[in-house]
Design an enzyme around this catalytic site. Structure first.
Site, PDB file in Angstrom:
ATOM      1  N   GLY A 155       0.857  -1.195   0.000  1.00 25.39           N
ATOM      2  CA  GLY A 155       0.000   0.000   0.000  1.00 25.39           C
ATOM      3  C   GLY A 155       0.883   1.233   0.000  1.00 25.39           C
ATOM      4  O   GLY A 155       2.013   1.202  -0.482  1.00 25.39           O
ATOM      5  N   ARG A 156       0.366   2.322   0.600  1.00 23.30           N
ATOM      6  CA  ARG A 156       1.111   3.593   0.591  1.00 23.30           C
ATOM      7  C   ARG A 156       2.503   3.437   1.189  1.00 23.30           C
ATOM      8  O   ARG A 156       3.504   3.827   0.592  1.00 23.30           O
ATOM      9  CB  ARG A 156       0.342   4.645   1.392  1.00 23.30           C
ATOM     10  CG  ARG A 156      -0.874   5.208   0.704  1.00 23.30           C
ATOM     11  CD  ARG A 156      -1.572   6.188   1.642  1.00 23.30           C
ATOM     12  NE  ARG A 156      -2.228   5.455   2.702  1.00 23.30           N
ATOM     13  CZ  ARG A 156      -3.540   5.239   2.780  1.00 23.30           C
ATOM     14  NH1 ARG A 156      -4.342   5.726   1.878  1.00 23.30           N
ATOM     15  NH2 ARG A 156      -4.057   4.540   3.780  1.00 23.30           N
ATOM     16  N   ILE A 157       2.581   2.849   2.396  1.00 22.33           N
ATOM     17  CA  ILE A 157       3.879   2.763   3.083  1.00 22.33           C
ATOM     18  C   ILE A 157       4.750   1.701   2.414  1.00 22.33           C
ATOM     19  O   ILE A 157       5.946   1.918   2.196  1.00 22.33           O
ATOM     20  CB  ILE A 157       3.674   2.483   4.591  1.00 22.33           C
ATOM     21  CG1 ILE A 157       2.907   3.651   5.228  1.00 22.33           C
ATOM     22  CG2 ILE A 157       5.019   2.282   5.292  1.00 22.33           C
ATOM     23  CD1 ILE A 157       2.457   3.436   6.663  1.00 22.33           C
ATOM     24  N   THR A 228       7.021  -2.685  10.690  1.00 21.87           N
ATOM     25  CA  THR A 228       6.706  -1.350  11.206  1.00 21.87           C
ATOM     26  C   THR A 228       5.197  -1.120  11.169  1.00 21.87           C
ATOM     27  O   THR A 228       4.739   0.019  11.175  1.00 21.87           O
ATOM     28  CB  THR A 228       7.413  -0.245  10.374  1.00 21.87           C
ATOM     29  OG1 THR A 228       7.099  -0.441   8.990  1.00 21.87           O
ATOM     30  CG2 THR A 228       8.910  -0.265  10.560  1.00 21.87           C
ATOM     31  N   SER A 229       4.412  -2.204  11.110  1.00 18.66           N
ATOM     32  CA  SER A 229       2.970  -2.062  10.935  1.00 18.66           C
ATOM     33  C   SER A 229       2.249  -2.194  12.284  1.00 18.66           C
ATOM     34  O   SER A 229       1.991  -1.190  12.953  1.00 18.66           O
ATOM     35  CB  SER A 229       2.518  -3.100   9.913  1.00 18.66           C
ATOM     36  OG  SER A 229       1.142  -3.057   9.756  1.00 18.66           O
ATOM     37  N   ARG A 230       1.931  -3.415  12.677  1.00 15.60           N
ATOM     38  CA  ARG A 230       1.302  -3.658  13.978  1.00 15.60           C
ATOM     39  C   ARG A 230       1.866  -4.957  14.543  1.00 15.60           C
ATOM     40  O   ARG A 230       2.046  -5.939  13.804  1.00 15.60           O
ATOM     41  CB  ARG A 230      -0.220  -3.787  13.846  1.00 15.60           C
ATOM     42  CG  ARG A 230      -0.968  -2.470  13.673  1.00 15.60           C
ATOM     43  CD  ARG A 230      -0.922  -1.603  14.936  1.00 15.60           C
ATOM     44  NE  ARG A 230      -1.680  -0.368  14.791  1.00 15.60           N
ATOM     45  CZ  ARG A 230      -1.201   0.783  14.312  1.00 15.60           C
ATOM     46  NH1 ARG A 230       0.051   0.869  13.919  1.00 15.60           N
ATOM     47  NH2 ARG A 230      -1.976   1.848  14.245  1.00 15.60           N
ATOM     48  N   GLU A 259       2.318  -3.340  23.640  1.00 19.27           N
ATOM     49  CA  GLU A 259       3.175  -2.160  23.692  1.00 19.27           C
ATOM     50  C   GLU A 259       2.829  -1.392  24.965  1.00 19.27           C
ATOM     51  O   GLU A 259       1.643  -1.095  25.151  1.00 19.27           O
ATOM     52  CB  GLU A 259       2.965  -1.276  22.465  1.00 19.27           C
ATOM     53  CG  GLU A 259       3.494  -1.930  21.202  1.00 19.27           C
ATOM     54  CD  GLU A 259       3.285  -1.090  19.947  1.00 19.27           C
ATOM     55  OE1 GLU A 259       2.767   0.045  20.058  1.00 19.27           O
ATOM     56  OE2 GLU A 259       3.633  -1.568  18.867  1.00 19.27           O
ATOM     57  N   HIS A 278       7.791   1.740  18.699  1.00 25.44           N
ATOM     58  CA  HIS A 278       6.749   2.293  17.822  1.00 25.44           C
ATOM     59  C   HIS A 278       7.053   3.749  17.451  1.00 25.44           C
ATOM     60  O   HIS A 278       6.286   4.664  17.757  1.00 25.44           O
ATOM     61  CB  HIS A 278       5.363   2.160  18.478  1.00 25.44           C
ATOM     62  CG  HIS A 278       4.241   2.124  17.468  1.00 25.44           C
ATOM     63  ND1 HIS A 278       3.093   1.390  17.632  1.00 25.44           N
ATOM     64  CD2 HIS A 278       4.090   2.765  16.259  1.00 25.44           C
ATOM     65  CE1 HIS A 278       2.283   1.566  16.585  1.00 25.44           C
ATOM     66  NE2 HIS A 278       2.880   2.401  15.745  1.00 25.44           N
TER      67      HIS A 278
HETATM   68  C1  DGY Z   1      -0.302   4.730  12.744  1.00 21.92           C
HETATM   69  O1  DGY Z   1      -0.628   5.887  12.494  1.00 21.92           O
HETATM   70  O2  DGY Z   1      -1.078   3.786  12.625  1.00 21.92           O
HETATM   71  C2  DGY Z   1       1.096   4.522  13.167  1.00 21.92           C
HETATM   72  O3  DGY Z   1       1.316   3.243  13.660  1.00 21.92           O
HETATM   73  C3  DGY Z   1       1.500   5.573  14.189  1.00 21.92           C
HETATM   74  O4  DGY Z   1       2.877   5.576  14.285  1.00 21.92           O
END
Ligand code: DGY
Length: 312
Positions: A155-157, A228-230, A259, A278
């Site tokens: 996706g975007r990221i 870097t997502s969840r 977290e 995070h």
């Molecule tokens: C989000 O916006 O979902 C990111 O995880 C925040 O850092």
């Protein structure tokens, strides 16, 4: 005049705009999130709620908050919000896509470089005095050029990470997330080819624990995993095992479950693991832009206008 509960001090003093628009601001004064009972108690009085990814917006809260018209989260991800429960009650949901894409992609590459070039070990050696001399065989890492990165969830990221990886001379493969719109190549095929696997899916029923022992076993033993997502997308017990057994070569996580991850969590004893707290969107510019968007959504909802970024 509407009452707005804002669950944290907003970057760039964006909450001033809520007051300037003539609304009554109830601002949680602490750095830590409101405990759930306090969140519910404040939401119960509110017409609008501006929350963070740490706040759980569930049916119990919504039932206690009959006046609530809009929930605006200062995040792109909204797995903390029961979307169906909001929609059933006619509560609009706003979120903050786009503005954090580049910062999160930077963080992904930062984790990747730190892993590939063994930065935590090097920094520790400087600090603990074990750096004795320059040595031809000490702390050798891998360089990114010519490696293949597999993007799970382009996706975007994910695409912003692809662009950065291409600039490092990497080959990019993409595989769509389960239930997502861009299929790309079959996941297992990609995992077998990738030297780096980078996760960019939202957390939902189809992606929870997607990175399972089977997923990790399908990766190359030399491969690195970055998330870097969840945190919930990775089965952390399976990951710890895979790192100990050298099923994969290393992992960089900016997100964990829970977290914060308690320092006693067994995952943290795994070799070749970097965990950061995070920080994906944690730049001044990005956080101010996220706060701006979150207030834009909130004010639009209260004015009866379409939310600029509405979760549908
Ligand atoms: C989000 O916006 O979902 C990111 O995880 C925040 O850092």
């Amino acid at each position: 005049m509407a009452r707005c509960f804002v669950t944290r001090q907003l970057p760039g003093n964006q909450s001033d705009r809520i007051v300037a628009a003539g609304h009554d601001l109830d601002l949680w004064p602490k750095e830590s999130p409101p405990p759930q009972d306090k969140l519910i108690a404040h939401a119960a009085q509110a017409d609008a709620l501006l929350c963070m990814l740490t706040d759980r917006i569930d049916a119990e809260l919504l039932d206690a908050a009959p006046k609530l018209r809009v929930v605006s989260t200062m995040a792109v991800g909204y797995d903390n919000i029961d979307v169906n429960a909001c929609h059933q009650r006619g509560v609009l949901i706003g979120h903050t896509p786009d503005v954090l894409t580049e910062a999160t992609a930077d963080m992904t590459v930062a984790l990747l470089l730190a892993l590939a070039r063994r930065l935590p070990e090097g920094i520790a050696a400087v600090n603990d005095g074990s750096w004795s001399t320059w040595s031809p065989n000490w702390l050798l890492g891998v360089e990114l050029r010519d490696l293949t990165v597999g993007i799970v969830g382009p996706g975007r990221i994910g695409r912003a990470v692809s662009r950065r990886c291409e600039a490092f001379g990497m080959k990019v493969l993409e595989s769509g997330r389960p239930g997502g719109g861009r299929p790309g190549m079959p996941l297992n095929e990609m995992l077998a080819l990738a030297d780096v696997v980078s996760i960019h899916c939202p957390l939902n029923d189809s992606t929870e624990a997607l990175v399972s022992s089977e997923f990790l076993a399908a990766m190359k033993p030399t491969a690195l995993l970055v998330n870097t997502s969840r945190g919930g997308i990775v089965d952390q017990i399976a990951l710890a095992k895979a790192l100990h057994n050298r099923t994969i070569a290393g992992a960089g996580l900016d997100v964990t479950m829970p977290e914060p991850l308690p320092p006693s969590d067994p995952l943290l004893n795994s070799p070749n693991l970097i965990v950061t707290p995070h920080l994906g969107s944690a730049t001044t510019r990005t956080r101010e832009a996220m706060a701006t968007k979150a207030v834009d959504n909130l004010l639009a909802g209260l004015a009866g206008e379409p939310l600029p970024d509405c979760v549908t």
